[in-house]
Design a protein around this motif. Sequence first.
Motif, PDB file in Angstrom:
ATOM      1  N   GLY A  53       0.681  -1.928   4.327  1.00 46.36           N
ATOM      2  CA  GLY A  53       0.343  -0.787   3.480  1.00 46.36           C
ATOM      3  C   GLY A  53      -0.471   0.289   4.169  1.00 46.36           C
ATOM      4  N   GLN A  54      -0.501   0.277   5.494  1.00 47.46           N
ATOM      5  CA  GLN A  54      -1.381   1.151   6.264  1.00 47.46           C
ATOM      6  C   GLN A  54      -0.882   2.585   6.394  1.00 47.46           C
ATOM      7  N   GLY A  55       0.371   2.861   6.023  1.00 51.38           N
ATOM      8  CA  GLY A  55       0.920   4.202   6.180  1.00 51.38           C
ATOM      9  C   GLY A  55       1.263   4.477   7.635  1.00 51.38           C
ATOM     10  N   LEU A  56       1.568   5.746   7.925  1.00 56.80           N
ATOM     11  CA  LEU A  56       1.931   6.138   9.289  1.00 56.80           C
ATOM     12  C   LEU A  56       1.195   7.420   9.642  1.00 56.80           C
ATOM     13  N   LYS A  57       0.054   7.238  10.295  1.00 55.34           N
ATOM     14  CA  LYS A  57      -0.799   8.351  10.738  1.00 55.34           C
ATOM     15  C   LYS A  57      -0.926   9.412   9.651  1.00 55.34           C
ATOM     16  N   ARG A  58      -0.585  10.658   9.952  1.00 53.71           N
ATOM     17  CA  ARG A  58      -0.682  11.739   8.965  1.00 53.71           C
ATOM     18  C   ARG A  58       0.679  12.102   8.366  1.00 53.71           C
ATOM     19  N   LEU A  59       1.669  11.214   8.581  1.00 57.10           N
ATOM     20  CA  LEU A  59       3.006  11.458   8.037  1.00 57.10           C
ATOM     21  C   LEU A  59       3.240  10.775   6.692  1.00 57.10           C
ATOM     22  N   ILE A  60       2.913   9.493   6.624  1.00 55.61           N
ATOM     23  CA  ILE A  60       3.161   8.696   5.417  1.00 55.61           C
ATOM     24  C   ILE A  60       1.824   8.137   4.929  1.00 55.61           C
ATOM     25  N   PRO A  61       1.487   8.360   3.667  1.00 63.33           N
ATOM     26  CA  PRO A  61       0.186   7.895   3.180  1.00 63.33           C
ATOM     27  C   PRO A  61       0.102   6.378   3.061  1.00 63.33           C
ATOM     28  N   PRO A  62      -1.099   5.850   3.203  1.00 59.77           N
ATOM     29  CA  PRO A  62      -1.295   4.416   3.003  1.00 59.77           C
ATOM     30  C   PRO A  62      -1.273   4.069   1.518  1.00 59.77           C
ATOM     31  N   VAL A  63      -0.900   2.835   1.222  1.00 57.72           N
ATOM     32  CA  VAL A  63      -1.091   2.287  -0.117  1.00 57.72           C
ATOM     33  C   VAL A  63      -2.205   1.245  -0.083  1.00 57.72           C
ATOM     34  N   ALA A  64      -2.619   0.857   1.113  1.00 56.32           N
ATOM     35  CA  ALA A  64      -3.733  -0.077   1.281  1.00 56.32           C
ATOM     36  C   ALA A  64      -5.045   0.681   1.064  1.00 56.32           C
ATOM     37  N   ASN A  91      -6.919   9.372   0.068  1.00 54.18           N
ATOM     38  CA  ASN A  91      -8.143   9.095   0.826  1.00 54.18           C
ATOM     39  C   ASN A  91      -8.624  10.336   1.582  1.00 54.18           C
ATOM     40  N   GLY A  92      -8.464  11.495   0.955  1.00 56.28           N
ATOM     41  CA  GLY A  92      -8.947  12.740   1.532  1.00 56.28           C
ATOM     42  C   GLY A  92      -8.030  13.385   2.555  1.00 56.28           C
ATOM     43  N   VAL A  93      -6.868  12.806   2.805  1.00 54.88           N
ATOM     44  CA  VAL A  93      -5.924  13.339   3.789  1.00 54.88           C
ATOM     45  C   VAL A  93      -4.683  13.841   3.049  1.00 54.88           C
ATOM     46  N   ALA A  94      -4.214  15.048   3.398  1.00 53.11           N
ATOM     47  CA  ALA A  94      -3.029  15.622   2.769  1.00 53.11           C
ATOM     48  C   ALA A  94      -1.765  15.154   3.492  1.00 53.11           C
ATOM     49  N   TYR A  95      -0.759  14.783   2.708  1.00 52.39           N
ATOM     50  CA  TYR A  95       0.550  14.360   3.211  1.00 52.39           C
ATOM     51  C   TYR A  95       1.595  15.210   2.506  1.00 52.39           C
ATOM     52  N   ASN A  96       2.705  15.490   3.195  1.00 52.46           N
ATOM     53  CA  ASN A  96       3.748  16.295   2.576  1.00 52.46           C
ATOM     54  C   ASN A  96       5.120  15.871   3.091  1.00 52.46           C
ATOM     55  N   GLN A  97       5.517  14.671   2.743  1.00 53.70           N
ATOM     56  CA  GLN A  97       6.840  14.155   3.090  1.00 53.70           C
ATOM     57  C   GLN A  97       7.568  13.776   1.801  1.00 53.70           C
ATOM     58  N   VAL A  98       8.868  13.740   1.852  1.00 51.64           N
ATOM     59  CA  VAL A  98       9.659  13.312   0.700  1.00 51.64           C
ATOM     60  C   VAL A  98       9.629  11.792   0.623  1.00 51.64           C
ATOM     61  N   MET A  99       9.360  11.282  -0.573  1.00 49.08           N
ATOM     62  CA  MET A  99       9.457   9.836  -0.823  1.00 49.08           C
ATOM     63  C   MET A  99      10.691   9.615  -1.687  1.00 49.08           C
ATOM     64  N   PRO A 100      11.645   8.803  -1.230  1.00 47.23           N
ATOM     65  CA  PRO A 100      12.838   8.561  -2.039  1.00 47.23           C
ATOM     66  C   PRO A 100      12.509   7.721  -3.265  1.00 47.23           C
ATOM     67  N   GLY A 101      13.266   7.928  -4.325  1.00 47.30           N
ATOM     68  CA  GLY A 101      13.124   7.125  -5.531  1.00 47.30           C
ATOM     69  C   GLY A 101      13.924   5.843  -5.427  1.00 47.30           C
ATOM     70  N   HIS A 102      13.656   4.948  -6.349  1.00 49.35           N
ATOM     71  CA  HIS A 102      14.345   3.654  -6.362  1.00 49.35           C
ATOM     72  C   HIS A 102      14.892   3.397  -7.757  1.00 49.35           C
ATOM     73  N   ASP A 103      15.960   4.098  -8.100  1.00 49.04           N
ATOM     74  CA  ASP A 103      16.540   3.922  -9.425  1.00 49.04           C
ATOM     75  C   ASP A 103      17.363   2.648  -9.526  1.00 49.04           C
ATOM     76  N   ASP A 104      17.457   1.891  -8.422  1.00 51.75           N
ATOM     77  CA  ASP A 104      18.155   0.614  -8.429  1.00 51.75           C
ATOM     78  C   ASP A 104      17.255  -0.533  -8.885  1.00 51.75           C
ATOM     79  N   LEU A 105      15.949  -0.282  -9.062  1.00 54.81           N
ATOM     80  CA  LEU A 105      15.018  -1.327  -9.483  1.00 54.81           C
ATOM     81  C   LEU A 105      14.890  -1.341 -11.006  1.00 54.81           C
ATOM     82  N   THR A 106      14.775  -2.526 -11.567  1.00 52.32           N
ATOM     83  CA  THR A 106      14.553  -2.647 -13.010  1.00 52.32           C
ATOM     84  C   THR A 106      13.081  -2.377 -13.325  1.00 52.32           C
ATOM     85  N   ASP A 107      12.786  -2.171 -14.599  1.00 48.95           N
ATOM     86  CA  ASP A 107      11.399  -1.998 -15.025  1.00 48.95           C
ATOM     87  C   ASP A 107      10.560  -3.195 -14.583  1.00 48.95           C
TER      88      ASP A 107
END
Length: 146
Positions: A53-64, A91-107
């Motif tokens: 969940g660490q993310g990827l530097k300043r490209l992808i935000p962490p979830v950890a 966590n105070g850092v701005a990210y601006n990448q597209v996150m794909p949705g997952h409409d294949d997952l159930t509730d």
Amino acid sequence: MTYRLLTVSKLGAAGLVLGLTLAASLSGCFTERRNEGAQLYATHCANCHGEQGQGLKRLIPPVAASSYVAEHRTELPCLIRQGMRGEVVVNGVAYNQVMPGHDDLTDSQITNLLNFVQQNWGNKNQPYTIREASELLGHCNGSDGQ
């Protein structure tokens, strides 16, 4: 009097054995879903957000240990379902990448996935119920009722 105590104790033992047998059989029903959240995260999220969940530097935000996960609880089910575009601050850092949705997952799968994230890697947030996640998904017309 002794006979009565033995009968009660036999019934208690029988009840205990029956209860344990029932519990063992029910746990077998849920075995496949036991680690579903972790499996779903590994399949759908880890490639971008990292195995821990660490993310990827300043490209992808962490979830950890993520401020966003804690502060945007009501938005997270729809974010998983529909994805996201635009800037997000985590966590105070701005990210601006597209996150794909997952409409294949159930509730139910979204609930398990979010609960995995809510309870791991320094996140200590309240878990979702399936009912709560489905209701929140209804706000974005994303609930499938499953």
